[in-house]
Design an enzyme around this catalytic site. Structure first.
Site, PDB file in Angstrom:
ATOM      1  CD  GLU A   1       1.726 -23.747 -45.730  1.00 27.89           C
ATOM      2  OE1 GLU A   1       1.614 -22.772 -47.371  1.00 27.89           O
ATOM      3  OE2 GLU A   1       0.245 -23.330 -46.206  1.00 27.89           O
TER       4      GLU A   1
ATOM      5  CG  HIS B   1      -0.395 -28.585 -48.015  1.00 26.91           C
ATOM      6  ND1 HIS B   1      -1.577 -27.241 -48.207  1.00 26.91           N
ATOM      7  CD2 HIS B   1      -1.778 -29.159 -48.447  1.00 26.91           C
ATOM      8  CE1 HIS B   1      -2.619 -27.774 -49.729  1.00 26.91           C
ATOM      9  NE2 HIS B   1      -2.277 -28.738 -49.212  1.00 26.91           N
TER      10      HIS B   1
ATOM     11  CG  HIS C   1      -5.043 -23.489 -53.504  1.00 29.81           C
ATOM     12  ND1 HIS C   1      -5.205 -24.735 -54.344  1.00 29.81           N
ATOM     13  CD2 HIS C   1      -5.066 -24.576 -52.529  1.00 29.81           C
ATOM     14  CE1 HIS C   1      -3.968 -25.178 -53.977  1.00 29.81           C
ATOM     15  NE2 HIS C   1      -3.055 -25.356 -52.141  1.00 29.81           N
TER      16      HIS C   1
ATOM     17  CG  HIS D   1     -22.526 -23.022 -47.507  1.00 30.21           C
ATOM     18  ND1 HIS D   1     -22.362 -23.549 -48.783  1.00 30.21           N
ATOM     19  CD2 HIS D   1     -22.776 -24.168 -46.197  1.00 30.21           C
ATOM     20  CE1 HIS D   1     -21.936 -24.441 -47.717  1.00 30.21           C
ATOM     21  NE2 HIS D   1     -21.718 -25.310 -46.883  1.00 30.21           N
TER      22      HIS D   1
ATOM     23  CG  HIS E   1     -18.510 -29.986 -43.339  1.00 30.99           C
ATOM     24  ND1 HIS E   1     -20.025 -30.261 -43.487  1.00 30.99           N
ATOM     25  CD2 HIS E   1     -19.269 -28.560 -43.395  1.00 30.99           C
ATOM     26  CE1 HIS E   1     -20.869 -29.887 -43.710  1.00 30.99           C
ATOM     27  NE2 HIS E   1     -20.265 -28.774 -44.435  1.00 30.99           N
TER      28      HIS E   1
END
Length: 350
Positions: free
Chosen positions: A77, A80, A142, A252, A310
């Site tokens: 975290e 990032h 986000h 989706h 992806h």
């Protein structure tokens, strides 16, 4: 153009390209953070247990006794956050370099300011992602914010290249229905992808093309797309029941189908335009690859490396469509020709 102006433009062209590529890295690291369940590796923001570096277990226990420290997730975290901060500095550098050029009519100063506004909002969403404990609405925004930063960087890079080119260009074309529909379908599909991820619905359907062995499985659409979910609970691993997640996954898949139809129709419409036929063919190819990666994720139960691919595919598809639109919008007058001798050769189509 004077020498100082040209030098500054060259630096801005390079810096915006670096920003585009670096934003892609930040998005992929963010996806990795989410996929390894490290989004709440640090329970506070901007530090981690009140520190700029991950502390030891004893300090973390004193700071947040209800959230045990998991060092690996905490470091994921924080890495990032560190690289996202560097990205913000790149944006500030672009704005600072462009400041002396802000009054020039050929310099995209407003676009630079828009990039700055979006990166600030993205930082706020990063904070809310933690403080609201992975609330799906914020997580999805986000993700869309990260893609917006990337595409703004890319568009600014292309605009600066155009500014530094001495060749005159025709007036830019405005988006018509073909491009607008394709863009809207892509945005909706990206949002659905974010909604799938933030609600942990990636493998809500087993099998393909059916879902759990049925063409029309049991779904709870109202719950799956309940956009006013309660703030407060920890949304790690999701809060929705199986039928709600199935509804998200099916939506989706249907969105992907509609997007494919829209992109193929767009390519077919402009297949004789020399400046955009090839970019649109690449976009359709990227879409096919992205669809194959989506199917593989379902069939193989969402392995980490494939899920990251992806995400990378979504980045490439969005950037590809923007590039194709750029070629169509800013191509020089007279570039349009067809590959045959039809009577439409002398007509600039809309």
């Amino acid at each position: 153009m004077d020498d100082s102006y040209e030098r500054r433009l060259r630096w801005l062209v390079r810096l915006t390209l670096v920003g585009t590529l670096f934003t892609a890295v930040v998005i992929l690291v963010g996806a990795w953070t989410r996929l390894v369940d490290a989004g709440l590796g640090c329970p506070d923001w901007p530090g981690c247990y009140g520190k700029l570096l991950v502390p030891d277990s004893d300090f973390a226990t004193l700071r947040h006794p209800d959230v045990p420290l998991e060092p690996f997730k905490a470091w994921v975290e924080m890495v990032h956050r560190y690289i996202a901060t560097l990205l913000g500095l790149v944006v500030l550098s672009v704005v600072a370099l462009g400041w002396p050029l802000r009054d020039r009519r050929d310099y995209p100063w407003r676009l630079s300011l828009l990039l700055l506004v979006v990166i600030l909002l993205q930082g706020a969403f990063g904070a809310f992602t933690v403080t609201l404990k992975l609330w799906p609405q914020v997580v999805t925004l986000h993700l869309l914010g990260g893609l917006s930063v990337l595409l703004l960087f890319f568009w600014l890079h292309l605009r600066l290249r155009l500014t530094s080119t001495p060749k005159p260009t025709s007036e830019p074309r405005r988006a018509n229905a073909w491009w607008s529909i394709a863009a809207c379908l892509l945005v909706v599909q990206l949002a659905l992808g974010g909604w799938v991820s933030s609600n942990y619905a990636g493998i809500a359907c087993q099998g393909f093309p059916t879902c759990n062995g049925q063409w029309v499985p049991a779904m709870d659409i109202s719950e799956g797309f309940h956009l006013t979910q309660t703030m407060g609970p920890n949304y790690l691993h999701g809060q929705l029941h199986a039928d709600a997640r199935t509804a998200i996954q099916v939506a989706h898949r249907l969105g992907a189908l509609l997007l494919g139809v829209g992109l193929i129709a767009l390519w077919w419409r402009y297949r004789h335009w020399q400046s955009v036929a090839r970019p649109l063919a690449i976009v359709v190819g990227l879409y096919a690859l992205q669809a194959a990666l989506g199917v593989a994720n379902v069939v193989l139960w969402l392995p980490l490396w494939l899920a990251l691919l992806h995400t990378a595919g979504a980045i490439a598809l969005a950037a590809g469509l923007v590039w194709a639109w750029w070629r169509w919008r800013y191509q020089e007058a007279g570039v349009y020709t067809t590959t045959n001798h039809s009577p439409y050769n002398n007509v600039i189509a809309q």
